[in-house]
Scaffold this motif. Structure first.
Motif, PDB file in Angstrom:
ATOM      1  N   TRP A 171       0.738  -1.135   0.069  1.00  0.00           N
ATOM      2  CA  TRP A 171       0.122  -0.119   0.050  1.00  0.00           C
ATOM      3  C   TRP A 171       0.866   1.130   0.121  1.00  0.00           C
ATOM      4  CZ3 TRP A 171      -0.292   3.575   4.316  1.00  0.00           C
ATOM      5  CH2 TRP A 171      -1.327   4.407   4.142  1.00  0.00           C
ATOM      6  N   VAL A 172       1.823   1.374   0.772  1.00  0.00           N
ATOM      7  CA  VAL A 172       2.604   2.473   0.824  1.00  0.00           C
ATOM      8  C   VAL A 172       3.362   2.720  -0.227  1.00  0.00           C
ATOM      9  CG1 VAL A 172       4.961   3.433   2.086  1.00  0.00           C
ATOM     10  CG2 VAL A 172       3.185   2.525   3.368  1.00  0.00           C
ATOM     11  N   TRP A 173       4.084   1.668  -0.788  1.00  0.00           N
ATOM     12  CA  TRP A 173       5.071   1.899  -2.045  1.00  0.00           C
ATOM     13  C   TRP A 173       4.119   1.982  -3.406  1.00  0.00           C
ATOM     14  CZ3 TRP A 173       9.127   3.428  -0.115  1.00  0.00           C
ATOM     15  CH2 TRP A 173       9.752   2.845   0.956  1.00  0.00           C
ATOM     16  N   GLY A 174       2.936   1.359  -3.324  1.00  0.00           N
ATOM     17  CA  GLY A 174       2.059   1.446  -4.539  1.00  0.00           C
ATOM     18  C   GLY A 174       0.967   2.455  -4.496  1.00  0.00           C
ATOM     19  N   HIS A 175       1.052   3.624  -3.442  1.00  0.00           N
ATOM     20  CA  HIS A 175       0.060   4.468  -3.467  1.00  0.00           C
ATOM     21  C   HIS A 175       0.468   5.654  -4.444  1.00  0.00           C
ATOM     22  CE1 HIS A 175      -2.302   7.831  -2.013  1.00  0.00           C
ATOM     23  NE2 HIS A 175      -2.806   7.054  -0.788  1.00  0.00           N
ATOM     24  N   LYS A 176      -0.681   5.952  -5.368  1.00  0.00           N
ATOM     25  CA  LYS A 176      -0.661   6.886  -6.483  1.00  0.00           C
ATOM     26  C   LYS A 176      -0.553   8.071  -6.257  1.00  0.00           C
ATOM     27  CE  LYS A 176      -3.774   3.672  -9.100  1.00  0.00           C
ATOM     28  NZ  LYS A 176      -4.936   3.419  -9.690  1.00  0.00           N
ATOM     29  N   GLY A 177      -0.890   8.779  -5.226  1.00  0.00           N
ATOM     30  CA  GLY A 177      -0.770  10.138  -5.001  1.00  0.00           C
ATOM     31  C   GLY A 177       0.370  10.607  -3.978  1.00  0.00           C
ATOM     32  N   LEU A 178       1.204   9.584  -3.348  1.00  0.00           N
ATOM     33  CA  LEU A 178       2.158   9.776  -2.046  1.00  0.00           C
ATOM     34  C   LEU A 178       3.377  10.027  -3.023  1.00  0.00           C
ATOM     35  CD1 LEU A 178       1.612   9.721   0.713  1.00  0.00           C
ATOM     36  CD2 LEU A 178       2.456   7.710   1.036  1.00  0.00           C
TER      37      LEU A 178
END
Length: 489
Positions: A171-178
């Motif tokens: 979730w962290v590495w794949g977050h689109k807007g982060l």
């Protein structure tokens, strides 16, 4: 761990021979102790001994490679290790009957005592192989028994639940807007790689962990970001309006709870505020600057705009990262006039590089952002190209109409006349084309001036600068650029 494995295998390397001669000339890696003046390398190798020992075992063949009193070759070897050194060089071969390939119980009993000898003799795992096989050291975590750094890494991930939490890190590495720096910031906070005073004090005894800003508690990651008095004020003044003193748990628990409460699309806003608090803390600690809620707010607004740029560059709509009214600082203004707004800006430098950018907003919700590198003869030319593109986009909206907003007061006033007033003869063609689109569009289209202080104009300006830099190597005339067949080019 790779170096430890080389040591326990006794590989014929010069550095292993030197370490062996210096630290265990008559013993082994497994039984030698730590010295006060030992090298850093040797201390690190010894620190890993308990971990390695849990995951090694011997497949016993002829017993010639295993020293019975100098290395762990049966379960609980450390607990039952004899203190005598009379049989220092004794190998396991001397404890095996060469004809039956069974343990010689009397030899085991005389060396280890009855209870240990009984455990060895009845343990099928270390039963000698009934064949002319050599002893083999096994890395038990690997199916084939061979050590590899890949298997060692998997072992570490298994032993550390946080590293092994695949769902969380996906979730962290794949977050689109982060933003990437936010992802790395999360990782650093969770693994104590961020230089708060509590972490520094572990490594440097002279450093006091007490927070230098509030002098109330030790400065941990949680205290610096959520517990310090300035951090609490910043979170309360932020659009999220969080009472950070009510957040329970460590940094990981806070992230998990916030993710559940505000959702993934709002999470970039949360990290923007956390990043701004951290930056304000650093400036107060090391640059002597006074902490200010206003300055902190400007930091998180800039960070959230960067998130919008990232989402645009990756081709995502703003809704996927929570860019709606009240969340994106560029859209926080009160849009009393509902409808379609297209914010445009152009950027130019003396090298002839230019970029234009449009930000399309309907009723306070960002629809899309687009950018193009172009070539322009001056800044006015770049601004006119941007206005032309914005007018074309608004005019192409079926039966809707809208407003194109630019920070160029001169051009907006020029297009508001009965006939366009050309401020520079070199852009007369583009000015007339912009005027034509505005006046001949099937639905009402107009231009409006917005100052650079407007959030969307500021966002368009920054993105236009990026477009200009991205197009540094573009060659040719502006007419070579495909701007959806805009006749103004």
């Amino acid at each position: 761990m790779k170096n430890v494995w080389k040591v326990v295998l006794g590989q014929d390397c010069l550095w292993i021979q030197i370490i062996g001669a210096k630290y265990y000339p008559r013993g082994s890696y497994w039984v030698t102790g730590r010295r006060a003046n030992c090298s850093k390398l040797w201390r690190q190798l010894l620190d890993l001994r308990p971990i390695i020992q849990l995951h090694v075992a011997w497949s016993i063949g002829d017993g010639t490679r295993i020293r019975a009193l100098a290395q762990p070759w049966f379960p609980q070897w450390q607990a039952f290790q004899p203190t005598t050194t009379a049989h220092r060089e004794l190998t396991v071969q001397n404890l095996i009957n060469p004809e039956t390939h069974e343990w010689v119980f009397q030899e085991l009993q005389s060396l280890f005592g009855f209870s240990v000898a009984l455990n060895i003799a009845t343990n099928d795992v270390i039963r000698p192989i009934r064949a002319p096989a050599q002893d083999r050291l096994l890395f038990t975590y690997a199916r084939d028994g061979k050590f590899s750094t890949k298997k060692a890494y998997q072992l570490i991930r298994r032993d550390q639940p946080l590293l092994g939490d695949k769902e969380f890190w996906d979730w962290v590495w794949g977050h689109k807007g982060l933003l990437p720096k936010f992802k790395l910031f999360i990782w650093r906070c969770l693994f104590n790689a961020i230089p708060v005073l509590e972490v520094i004090a572990r490594r440097i005894a002279l450093v006091q962990p007490l927070c230098k800003i509030c002098a109330m508690e030790d400065e941990t990651v949680t205290h610096a970001l959520f517990g310090c008095h300035f951090a609490r004020a910043a979170w309360l003044a932020s659009p999220l309006g969080i009472r950070s003193d009510r957040l329970v748990g460590d940094f990981l628990q806070i992230i998990r709870s916030v993710r559940t409460d505000i959702g993934d699309h709002q999470f970039p806003k949360f990290m923007s505020i956390a990043w701004a608090v951290w930056r304000s803390r650093n400036e107060a600690m090391y640059a002597g600057k006074k902490q200010s809620i206003r300055v902190c707010q400007s930091y998180w607004e800039r960070a959230l705009e960067d998130s919008a740029i990232l989402a645009c560059g990756m081709g995502f709509l703003s809704k996927e990262i929570g860019m709606d009214r009240g969340s994106c600082p560029s859209l926080q203004q009160d849009h009393r006039e509902q409808g379609l707004y297209c914010y445009v800006d152009g950027s130019w430098d003396p090298l002839g590089r230019a970029g234009i950018r449009v930000v399309l907003v309907r009723d306070g919700t960002m629809l899309k952002m687009e950018k193009w590198p172009v070539q322009a003869i001056n800044a006015t030319h770049a601004e006119v190209l941007a206005i032309c593109k914005g007018l074309q986009i608004v005019a192409n909206q079926p039966g809707e109409g809208g407003t194109v907003c630019s920070d160029s007061l001169e051009l907006v006033n020029a297009l508001s006349q009965g006939l366009p007033v050309v401020p520079d003869w070199r852009v007369s063609k583009e000015m007339w084309e912009a005027w034509r689109i505005q006046n001949q569009a099937p639905s009402a289209v107009r231009t409006m001036h917005k100052s650079r202080q407007d959030g969307c104009i500021r966002l368009a300006h920054r993105l236009a600068n990026e477009s200009r830099l991205a197009g540094a190597n573009v060659q040719g005339d502006v007419s070579t650029f495909d701007l959806q067949e805009s006749s103004c080019l």
